[in-house]
Motif scaffolding. Structure first.
Motif, PDB file in Angstrom:
ATOM      1  N   ALA A 226       0.867  -0.768  -0.063  1.00 57.00           N
ATOM      2  CA  ALA A 226      -0.326   0.312   0.028  1.00 57.00           C
ATOM      3  C   ALA A 226       0.991   1.366   0.419  1.00 57.00           C
ATOM      4  O   ALA A 226       0.581   1.786  -1.188  1.00 57.00           O
ATOM      5  CB  ALA A 226      -0.978  -0.017   1.203  1.00 57.00           C
ATOM      6  N   SER A 227       1.644   0.894   0.055  1.00 58.18           N
ATOM      7  CA  SER A 227       2.591   2.487   0.559  1.00 58.18           C
ATOM      8  C   SER A 227       3.833   2.584  -0.766  1.00 58.18           C
ATOM      9  O   SER A 227       3.681   3.593  -1.010  1.00 58.18           O
ATOM     10  CB  SER A 227       4.241   2.303   1.966  1.00 58.18           C
ATOM     11  OG  SER A 227       3.580   2.249   2.943  1.00 58.18           O
ATOM     12  N   ASP A 228       4.160   1.226  -1.178  1.00 60.98           N
ATOM     13  CA  ASP A 228       4.924   1.690  -2.225  1.00 60.98           C
ATOM     14  C   ASP A 228       3.380   2.264  -3.069  1.00 60.98           C
ATOM     15  O   ASP A 228       3.687   3.093  -4.097  1.00 60.98           O
ATOM     16  CB  ASP A 228       4.839   0.341  -3.000  1.00 60.98           C
ATOM     17  CG  ASP A 228       6.641  -1.036  -2.459  1.00 60.98           C
ATOM     18  OD1 ASP A 228       6.947   0.662  -2.047  1.00 60.98           O
ATOM     19  OD2 ASP A 228       6.675  -1.681  -2.556  1.00 60.98           O
ATOM     20  N   TYR A 229       2.526   2.103  -3.303  1.00 61.55           N
ATOM     21  CA  TYR A 229       1.300   2.056  -4.571  1.00 61.55           C
ATOM     22  C   TYR A 229       0.803   3.549  -4.543  1.00 61.55           C
ATOM     23  O   TYR A 229       0.987   4.851  -4.894  1.00 61.55           O
ATOM     24  CB  TYR A 229      -0.369   1.541  -4.319  1.00 61.55           C
ATOM     25  CG  TYR A 229      -0.916   2.516  -5.190  1.00 61.55           C
ATOM     26  CD1 TYR A 229      -1.391   2.111  -6.375  1.00 61.55           C
ATOM     27  CD2 TYR A 229      -2.196   2.990  -4.239  1.00 61.55           C
ATOM     28  CE1 TYR A 229      -2.358   2.446  -7.136  1.00 61.55           C
ATOM     29  CE2 TYR A 229      -3.247   3.848  -5.331  1.00 61.55           C
ATOM     30  CZ  TYR A 229      -3.241   3.299  -6.250  1.00 61.55           C
ATOM     31  OH  TYR A 229      -4.345   3.882  -7.055  1.00 61.55           O
ATOM     32  N   LEU A 230       1.282   4.004  -2.923  1.00 58.99           N
ATOM     33  CA  LEU A 230       0.527   5.955  -2.227  1.00 58.99           C
ATOM     34  C   LEU A 230       1.954   5.820  -2.959  1.00 58.99           C
ATOM     35  O   LEU A 230       1.537   7.743  -3.698  1.00 58.99           O
ATOM     36  CB  LEU A 230       1.048   5.549  -0.797  1.00 58.99           C
ATOM     37  CG  LEU A 230       0.963   7.356  -0.268  1.00 58.99           C
ATOM     38  CD1 LEU A 230      -0.729   7.850  -0.905  1.00 58.99           C
ATOM     39  CD2 LEU A 230       0.759   7.342   1.261  1.00 58.99           C
ATOM     40  N   ASN A 231       3.168   5.854  -2.733  1.00 56.02           N
ATOM     41  CA  ASN A 231       4.609   6.680  -3.321  1.00 56.02           C
ATOM     42  C   ASN A 231       4.248   7.463  -4.897  1.00 56.02           C
ATOM     43  O   ASN A 231       4.636   7.574  -5.119  1.00 56.02           O
ATOM     44  CB  ASN A 231       5.954   5.927  -2.734  1.00 56.02           C
ATOM     45  CG  ASN A 231       6.901   6.435  -2.633  1.00 56.02           C
ATOM     46  OD1 ASN A 231       7.178   8.030  -2.365  1.00 56.02           O
ATOM     47  ND2 ASN A 231       7.304   6.281  -4.019  1.00 56.02           N
ATOM     48  N   GLU A 232       4.009   5.659  -5.588  1.00 53.21           N
ATOM     49  CA  GLU A 232       3.903   5.978  -7.417  1.00 53.21           C
ATOM     50  C   GLU A 232       2.903   6.648  -7.069  1.00 53.21           C
ATOM     51  O   GLU A 232       2.975   7.782  -8.066  1.00 53.21           O
ATOM     52  CB  GLU A 232       3.287   4.291  -7.626  1.00 53.21           C
ATOM     53  CG  GLU A 232       4.358   3.202  -7.260  1.00 53.21           C
ATOM     54  CD  GLU A 232       3.616   2.475  -7.769  1.00 53.21           C
ATOM     55  OE1 GLU A 232       2.245   2.326  -8.455  1.00 53.21           O
ATOM     56  OE2 GLU A 232       4.518   0.926  -7.952  1.00 53.21           O
ATOM     57  N   GLN A 233       1.844   7.116  -6.341  1.00 56.28           N
ATOM     58  CA  GLN A 233       0.900   7.948  -6.753  1.00 56.28           C
ATOM     59  C   GLN A 233       1.381   9.599  -6.255  1.00 56.28           C
ATOM     60  O   GLN A 233       0.323  10.786  -7.006  1.00 56.28           O
ATOM     61  CB  GLN A 233      -0.611   7.825  -5.733  1.00 56.28           C
ATOM     62  CG  GLN A 233      -1.170   6.438  -6.225  1.00 56.28           C
ATOM     63  CD  GLN A 233      -2.058   6.430  -8.280  1.00 56.28           C
ATOM     64  OE1 GLN A 233      -2.462   7.508  -8.457  1.00 56.28           O
ATOM     65  NE2 GLN A 233      -1.398   5.199  -9.041  1.00 56.28           N
ATOM     66  N   LEU A 234       1.644   9.886  -5.367  1.00 54.46           N
ATOM     67  CA  LEU A 234       2.269  11.001  -5.204  1.00 54.46           C
ATOM     68  C   LEU A 234       2.979  11.997  -6.468  1.00 54.46           C
ATOM     69  O   LEU A 234       3.122  12.354  -6.748  1.00 54.46           O
ATOM     70  CB  LEU A 234       3.455  10.529  -4.041  1.00 54.46           C
ATOM     71  CG  LEU A 234       2.558  10.570  -3.004  1.00 54.46           C
ATOM     72  CD1 LEU A 234       2.960  10.433  -1.859  1.00 54.46           C
ATOM     73  CD2 LEU A 234       1.607  12.097  -2.407  1.00 54.46           C
ATOM     74  N   GLY A 235       3.834  10.402  -7.167  1.00 54.23           N
ATOM     75  CA  GLY A 235       4.503  10.766  -8.695  1.00 54.23           C
ATOM     76  C   GLY A 235       3.716  11.471  -9.896  1.00 54.23           C
ATOM     77  O   GLY A 235       4.625  12.435 -10.922  1.00 54.23           O
ATOM     78  N   VAL A 236       2.456  10.795  -9.969  1.00 55.92           N
ATOM     79  CA  VAL A 236       1.769  11.559 -10.695  1.00 55.92           C
ATOM     80  C   VAL A 236       0.616  12.809 -11.102  1.00 55.92           C
ATOM     81  O   VAL A 236      -0.249  13.003 -11.510  1.00 55.92           O
ATOM     82  CB  VAL A 236       1.099  10.239 -11.970  1.00 55.92           C
ATOM     83  CG1 VAL A 236       2.273   9.447 -12.089  1.00 55.92           C
ATOM     84  CG2 VAL A 236       0.253   9.085 -10.588  1.00 55.92           C
TER      85      VAL A 236
END
Length: 496
Positions: free
Chosen positions: A386-396
């Motif tokens: 979930a944290s990896d997904y959030l980090n990805e979303q922060l980039g886009v």
């Protein structure tokens, strides 16, 4: 007062034996405090301190409370407390509990004994020994010892105490007078407990040296070498290095192998503060973050953080067998008689600086054994996912910016940039305006009760206030939860 007299008092107050426990159970079930709280519920019914004092009407009386008053008190306690089991509580490095964790905690309190002798805690002494030995094997140590302490700060101080004792055993009896100043080294991102421990131990906060870190918050081994040399040149006595496994804010793991090399060259005790990130040892996918832990002299760990035992649950481990007892024993003859009728090596309390200790080992043993290691691992991996997904979303997602590109733990740190500040020159004034955004959004989310996320500046990195979201394994966080977080922050802050 006899048992019968006490029962009469209970009945005079208008309630029968057992009804109080039933009421607590009803509240736990009704409010979903140990299972599946709906995200539509509020994380908190926030009241300012003076207003909450009026609501609670705290006070003591000679006659005690009626059952109706007890019910009202319990309901108020639940209503106005933070629901850490809420799916959108991301505020601290602990979270909710489930039925398994609560069962373990309730039974430890119901049995109400002390983890100091086999005489009064036979089952729990064996469980503590089992857990300590199991973790020692996971660390890759051929032998070792350990004890459950009163919290991570105390565990870290255990490491400092043992390091000092190994260097100067006579300090235990004669004190620290007339010696070179002892010097501790820890990264500029580490927990504040080392400064507090130095104060308590008479070492002094000024003798805790902050070692520089890289852009991701990991200790720089060369900077450690340089600080050790400087301390010796000033006439100090370096003796202890703390390396962090999951720093409090950025979630960084220090390079343990390289730090171990420095400690070996310089003759220094190496402690790893794994209170937050130590749970990755239970995950095949993420345990690589702890590579080098086998070279540490001591380790602290808080299972109540990542894997969801109840507070507190804080084992401390040391690679040197027998050192805990040598350092801390006082041989109280009213507890630790050597002529008992059983094997007194099972009386572990003299290894502790406390006399009274809760039987916290049972909470961890019960959780791990009941759930099984596969499920515990799955829940840890879900928090990382979930944290990896959030980090990805922060980039886009427009308006969001990461503090570091790739976090090592489940801490996700970021800024929200409102529309009014986008596409503007990032001057000092601009950063000053941005620094006010997290506190305003935090106030709004708490007052509405939709979620709780922490924020802070990081002065050592010249970073203004940013959000820090922490995922734990209970409840299991989903990608949809992470989408909600970003949507909600945007909703609460788009007018700023």
């Amino acid at each position: 007062m006899s048992a019968s007299a006490e029962n009469n008092v209970v009945k005079e107050n208008g309630w029968e034996e057992g009804t109080l426990l039933q009421k607590v159970m009803e509240l736990v079930k009704q409010e979903n405090l140990a299972s599946g709280m709906e995200s539509s519920k509020r994380v908190i019914e926030f009241q300012h301190p003076k207003d909450l004092e009026k609501i609670l009407q705290l006070g003591l009386t000679r006659e005690g409370l009626s059952f109706a008053q007890v019910e009202e008190l319990l309901e108020k306690v639940v209503k106005y407390s933070v629901k850490t089991q809420h799916p959108h509580f991301y505020n601290q490095q602990y979270g909710g509990i489930d039925e398994v964790a609560l069962t373990g905690a309730w039974l430890t309190d119901a049995l109400n004994t002390n983890q100091h002798t086999y005489e009064v805690a036979p089952v729990f002494i064996l469980m503590e020994r089992f857990i300590i030995q199991h973790m020692i094997s996971l660390f890759g140590w051929p032998e070792g010892d350990g004890i459950f302490s009163g919290g991570g700060s105390m565990s870290n101080m255990y490491g400092m105490l043992l390091a000092r004792y190994r260097l100067y055993p006579d300090v235990k009896r004669t004190g620290i007078f007339g010696r070179k100043p002892l010097v501790i080294f820890t990264s500029d991102q580490s927990n504040y407990s080392f400064a507090k421990g130095a104060s308590v131990m008479g070492i002094g906060m000024d003798n805790v040296i902050s070692v520089a870190t890289d852009s991701c918050g990991r200790m720089l081994p060369q900077a450690l070498r340089e600080e050790v040399a400087k301390a010796r040149a000033r006439g100090g006595e370096p003796f202890f290095v703390n390396a962090s496994a999951g720093t409090t804010v950025l979630g960084s793991f220090d390079p343990f192998e390289d730090i171990a090399d420095v400690c070996q060259e310089e003759g220094l005790w190496m402690h790893i503060d794994a209170c937050w990130g130590g749970s990755v040892i239970l995950s095949k996918t993420h345990r690589h973050n702890l590579n080098g832990i086998q070279r540490a002299d001591s380790v602290s760990w808080n299972p109540h953080k990542m894997i969801g035992t109840t507070l507190q649950c804080s084992p401390f481990f040391v690679r040197h067998k027998g050192l805990l007892h040598e350092c801390n024993s006082a041989s109280a003859t009213y507890l630790f008689q050597q002529d008992k009728f059983y094997d007194v090596s099972y009386d572990t309390g003299d290894k502790s600086i406390q006399c009274g200790r809760k039987v916290d080992a049972f909470k961890l043993y019960f959780l791990l054994s009941t759930k099984g290691m596969d499920l515990v691992e799955k829940k840890i991996d879900a928090a990382f996912s979930a944290s990896d997904y959030l980090n990805e979303q922060l980039g886009v997602r427009p308006g969001f910016r990461r503090v570091i590109e790739k976090p090592q733990c489940t801490n996700t740190c970021f800024w929200y940039i409102p529309p009014s500040l986008r596409d503007q020159p990032e001057t000092p004034e601009w950063w000053e305006k941005l620094s006010k955004v997290p506190s305003i959004i935090k106030a709004r989310m708490v007052q509405e009760g939709t979620m709780m996320i922490g924020y802070q500046p990081l002065a050592s990195k010249n970073l203004v206030n940013f959000f820090r979201l922490v995922n734990t394994s209970t409840p299991m966080t989903t990608n949809a939860d992470m989408d909600f977080v970003l949507d909600e922050i945007e909703r609460l802050g788009k007018d700023l």
